[in-house]
Design a protein around this motif. Sequence first.
Motif, PDB file in Angstrom:
ATOM      1  N   ASP A 199     -79.376 -63.622 -33.096  1.00  0.00           N
ATOM      2  CA  ASP A 199     -78.579 -63.261 -34.272  1.00  0.00           C
ATOM      3  C   ASP A 199     -78.879 -61.809 -34.667  1.00  0.00           C
ATOM      4  OD1 ASP A 199     -80.962 -63.252 -35.761  1.00  0.00           O
ATOM      5  OD2 ASP A 199     -80.603 -65.236 -36.624  1.00  0.00           O
ATOM      6  N   ALA A 200     -78.220 -61.352 -35.716  1.00  0.00           N
ATOM      7  CA  ALA A 200     -78.338 -59.932 -36.082  1.00  0.00           C
ATOM      8  C   ALA A 200     -79.765 -59.549 -36.450  1.00  0.00           C
ATOM      9  CB  ALA A 200     -77.386 -59.607 -37.232  1.00  0.00           C
ATOM     10  N   ALA A 201     -80.574 -60.550 -36.858  1.00  0.00           N
ATOM     11  CA  ALA A 201     -81.970 -60.263 -37.207  1.00  0.00           C
ATOM     12  C   ALA A 201     -82.885 -60.354 -36.001  1.00  0.00           C
ATOM     13  CB  ALA A 201     -82.435 -61.227 -38.301  1.00  0.00           C
ATOM     14  N   GLY A 202     -82.332 -60.680 -34.840  1.00  0.00           N
ATOM     15  CA  GLY A 202     -83.140 -60.707 -33.628  1.00  0.00           C
ATOM     16  C   GLY A 202     -83.753 -62.065 -33.322  1.00  0.00           C
ATOM     17  N   PHE A 203     -83.273 -63.122 -33.970  1.00  0.00           N
ATOM     18  CA  PHE A 203     -83.809 -64.453 -33.712  1.00  0.00           C
ATOM     19  C   PHE A 203     -82.885 -65.260 -32.817  1.00  0.00           C
ATOM     20  CE2 PHE A 203     -85.870 -63.396 -37.752  1.00  0.00           C
ATOM     21  CZ  PHE A 203     -87.178 -63.751 -37.483  1.00  0.00           C
ATOM     22  N   TYR A 204     -83.460 -65.889 -31.800  1.00  0.00           N
ATOM     23  CA  TYR A 204     -82.728 -66.879 -31.008  1.00  0.00           C
ATOM     24  C   TYR A 204     -82.931 -68.249 -31.660  1.00  0.00           C
ATOM     25  CZ  TYR A 204     -82.015 -63.691 -27.070  1.00  0.00           C
ATOM     26  OH  TYR A 204     -81.611 -62.662 -26.268  1.00  0.00           O
TER      27      TYR A 204
ATOM     28  N   ARG B 173     -73.341 -69.584 -38.759  1.00  0.00           N
ATOM     29  CA  ARG B 173     -73.372 -69.812 -40.197  1.00  0.00           C
ATOM     30  C   ARG B 173     -72.134 -69.185 -40.850  1.00  0.00           C
ATOM     31  NH1 ARG B 173     -79.410 -67.486 -39.874  1.00  0.00           N
ATOM     32  NH2 ARG B 173     -78.237 -66.269 -38.351  1.00  0.00           N
ATOM     33  N   ALA B 174     -71.764 -69.704 -42.021  1.00  0.00           N
ATOM     34  CA  ALA B 174     -70.566 -69.200 -42.711  1.00  0.00           C
ATOM     35  C   ALA B 174     -70.687 -67.696 -42.959  1.00  0.00           C
ATOM     36  CB  ALA B 174     -70.378 -69.940 -44.021  1.00  0.00           C
ATOM     37  N   ASP B 175     -71.928 -67.242 -43.215  1.00  0.00           N
ATOM     38  CA  ASP B 175     -72.124 -65.819 -43.532  1.00  0.00           C
ATOM     39  C   ASP B 175     -72.842 -65.108 -42.379  1.00  0.00           C
ATOM     40  OD1 ASP B 175     -74.481 -67.147 -43.691  1.00  0.00           O
ATOM     41  OD2 ASP B 175     -75.116 -66.268 -45.613  1.00  0.00           O
ATOM     42  N   GLU B 176     -72.596 -65.585 -41.162  1.00  0.00           N
ATOM     43  CA  GLU B 176     -73.297 -65.010 -40.005  1.00  0.00           C
ATOM     44  C   GLU B 176     -73.083 -63.497 -39.961  1.00  0.00           C
ATOM     45  OE1 GLU B 176     -75.043 -67.140 -37.910  1.00  0.00           O
ATOM     46  OE2 GLU B 176     -75.929 -65.312 -37.165  1.00  0.00           O
ATOM     47  N   PRO B 177     -74.169 -62.704 -40.014  1.00  0.00           N
ATOM     48  CA  PRO B 177     -73.977 -61.259 -39.982  1.00  0.00           C
ATOM     49  C   PRO B 177     -73.548 -60.793 -38.598  1.00  0.00           C
ATOM     50  CG  PRO B 177     -76.260 -61.853 -40.553  1.00  0.00           C
ATOM     51  CD  PRO B 177     -75.567 -63.094 -40.115  1.00  0.00           C
ATOM     52  N   GLY B 178     -72.752 -59.765 -38.555  1.00  0.00           N
ATOM     53  CA  GLY B 178     -72.321 -59.207 -37.273  1.00  0.00           C
ATOM     54  C   GLY B 178     -70.812 -59.216 -37.158  1.00  0.00           C
ATOM     55  N   GLU B 179     -70.298 -58.260 -36.381  1.00  0.00           N
ATOM     56  CA  GLU B 179     -68.857 -58.140 -36.221  1.00  0.00           C
ATOM     57  C   GLU B 179     -68.338 -59.235 -35.297  1.00  0.00           C
ATOM     58  OE1 GLU B 179     -65.708 -54.534 -35.091  1.00  0.00           O
ATOM     59  OE2 GLU B 179     -67.861 -54.272 -34.785  1.00  0.00           O
ATOM     60  N   ARG B 180     -67.249 -59.910 -35.686  1.00  0.00           N
ATOM     61  CA  ARG B 180     -66.660 -60.933 -34.814  1.00  0.00           C
ATOM     62  C   ARG B 180     -66.175 -60.297 -33.518  1.00  0.00           C
ATOM     63  NH1 ARG B 180     -68.958 -62.918 -38.024  1.00  0.00           N
ATOM     64  NH2 ARG B 180     -68.608 -64.749 -39.310  1.00  0.00           N
ATOM     65  N   MET B 181     -66.363 -61.019 -32.423  1.00  0.00           N
ATOM     66  CA  MET B 181     -66.005 -60.492 -31.108  1.00  0.00           C
ATOM     67  C   MET B 181     -65.546 -61.635 -30.217  1.00  0.00           C
ATOM     68  SD  MET B 181     -68.451 -58.683 -28.351  1.00  0.00           S
ATOM     69  CE  MET B 181     -68.530 -60.112 -27.310  1.00  0.00           C
ATOM     70  N   VAL B 182     -64.521 -61.380 -29.431  1.00  0.00           N
ATOM     71  CA  VAL B 182     -64.034 -62.383 -28.487  1.00  0.00           C
ATOM     72  C   VAL B 182     -64.388 -61.930 -27.077  1.00  0.00           C
ATOM     73  CG1 VAL B 182     -61.972 -63.504 -27.533  1.00  0.00           C
ATOM     74  CG2 VAL B 182     -62.133 -63.058 -29.995  1.00  0.00           C
ATOM     75  N   LEU B 183     -64.982 -62.828 -26.305  1.00  0.00           N
ATOM     76  CA  LEU B 183     -65.212 -62.591 -24.879  1.00  0.00           C
ATOM     77  C   LEU B 183     -64.268 -63.518 -24.131  1.00  0.00           C
ATOM     78  CD1 LEU B 183     -66.945 -61.326 -22.560  1.00  0.00           C
ATOM     79  CD2 LEU B 183     -68.318 -63.427 -22.680  1.00  0.00           C
ATOM     80  N   ALA B 184     -63.423 -62.936 -23.289  1.00  0.00           N
ATOM     81  CA  ALA B 184     -62.427 -63.737 -22.565  1.00  0.00           C
ATOM     82  C   ALA B 184     -62.461 -63.387 -21.095  1.00  0.00           C
ATOM     83  CB  ALA B 184     -61.034 -63.477 -23.138  1.00  0.00           C
ATOM     84  N   GLY B 185     -62.127 -64.359 -20.260  1.00  0.00           N
ATOM     85  CA  GLY B 185     -62.104 -64.086 -18.826  1.00  0.00           C
ATOM     86  C   GLY B 185     -61.732 -65.305 -18.034  1.00  0.00           C
ATOM     87  N   GLN B 186     -61.916 -65.175 -16.720  1.00  0.00           N
ATOM     88  CA  GLN B 186     -61.548 -66.255 -15.813  1.00  0.00           C
ATOM     89  C   GLN B 186     -62.680 -66.480 -14.816  1.00  0.00           C
ATOM     90  OE1 GLN B 186     -58.403 -65.498 -12.970  1.00  0.00           O
ATOM     91  NE2 GLN B 186     -57.529 -67.543 -13.311  1.00  0.00           N
ATOM     92  N   VAL B 187     -62.894 -67.734 -14.454  1.00  0.00           N
ATOM     93  CA  VAL B 187     -63.864 -68.092 -13.422  1.00  0.00           C
ATOM     94  C   VAL B 187     -63.094 -68.454 -12.164  1.00  0.00           C
ATOM     95  CG1 VAL B 187     -65.842 -69.540 -12.837  1.00  0.00           C
ATOM     96  CG2 VAL B 187     -65.351 -69.035 -15.247  1.00  0.00           C
ATOM     97  N   ARG B 188     -63.432 -67.765 -11.073  1.00  0.00           N
ATOM     98  CA  ARG B 188     -62.715 -67.974  -9.808  1.00  0.00           C
ATOM     99  C   ARG B 188     -63.707 -68.201  -8.668  1.00  0.00           C
ATOM    100  NH1 ARG B 188     -60.099 -63.432 -12.012  1.00  0.00           N
ATOM    101  NH2 ARG B 188     -61.271 -62.040 -10.642  1.00  0.00           N
ATOM    102  N   SER B 189     -63.161 -68.714  -7.550  1.00  0.00           N
ATOM    103  CA  SER B 189     -63.942 -68.867  -6.327  1.00  0.00           C
ATOM    104  C   SER B 189     -63.875 -67.563  -5.528  1.00  0.00           C
ATOM    105  CB  SER B 189     -63.374 -70.005  -5.489  1.00  0.00           C
ATOM    106  OG  SER B 189     -62.042 -69.684  -5.134  1.00  0.00           O
TER     107      SER B 189
END
Length: 279
Positions: A158-163, A125-141
């Motif tokens: 989400d920050a309120a605990g709802f999936y 959501r435009a006002d999604e609560p929570g700190e922005r975070m980037v998860l980055a990585g690589q998938v290898r064999s």
Amino acid sequence: MTTTQPTPTAADTGASASAAFKAAHQADGGADPARVAAVVGAVLDGVRGALREHKASYAEYSAAKAWLIEVGESGEWPLLLDVFFEHVIEEIAAEERRCTKGTILGPFYLPDQTRLSSPATLPMRADEPGERMVLAGQVRSLDSRPLAGAEVDVWQADAAGFYSGFGGPEGNLRGVVLADADGRFEITTVKPAPYQIPTDGPTGRLLAAAGWHAWRPAHLHLIVRGPGHRDIVSQLFFAGGDFLDSDVASATKPELILTPAAGPDGTLRAEYDFVLEPA
Ligand code: DHB
Ligand code: FE
């Protein structure tokens, strides 16, 4: 303690978790009778042994019967089983695996979510609560080849605990991110908060009755897939977070803990690679 958000109710989650499970799995009629007798027999012996050891009374037996009826009526079997037992099944399955460690799936996976190309931002959501975070990585064999065509299927509360799909808005904070030709992925989301399983349903009331808390440490769920490879079902946790050592679902592992740090633009960033084994 930093966790003051409202908690999803049993009604938000139980019945929809049961429906999602039934949509994904058919009842299995083909089990080997010797295996049923061995495993179920041992479970029954274990229960009988506990009842004898603690001299369970008729009042306790009736309370347990009423509680079990309620677990079924509220649709909470998926939650209850995944909290108390899935970690054991996952540990057994992991014994024969050489890939990056995983952990339990939990009751809130939904298939067929929005497909996004890396770098991607999860639907929010435009006002999604929570700190922005980037998860980055690589998938290898296993032999260190980058896996083109890999995908990272992510979901979180989400920050309120709802999936989403279990009390939260449809599709929110869920997505299937396609890695690039080098197997690399970069996913922007919000840093999740600790998650409390519903306290008003039978599982939550049992935990309260025993004086145990109902929290899971903050976590991202992932399934990592690569062509010709076995999926990894995992969760990633956060260094220094609450409940890492007392996860109600017993699903944390030291290998699964991220340490995000501010990147060049100030956004939190965490790196995590996955090594898949052949199918
Ligand atoms: C449950 C919830 C989760 O978010 C999870 O990852 C595992 C289990 C539960 O409510 O059973
Ligand atoms: Fe979860």
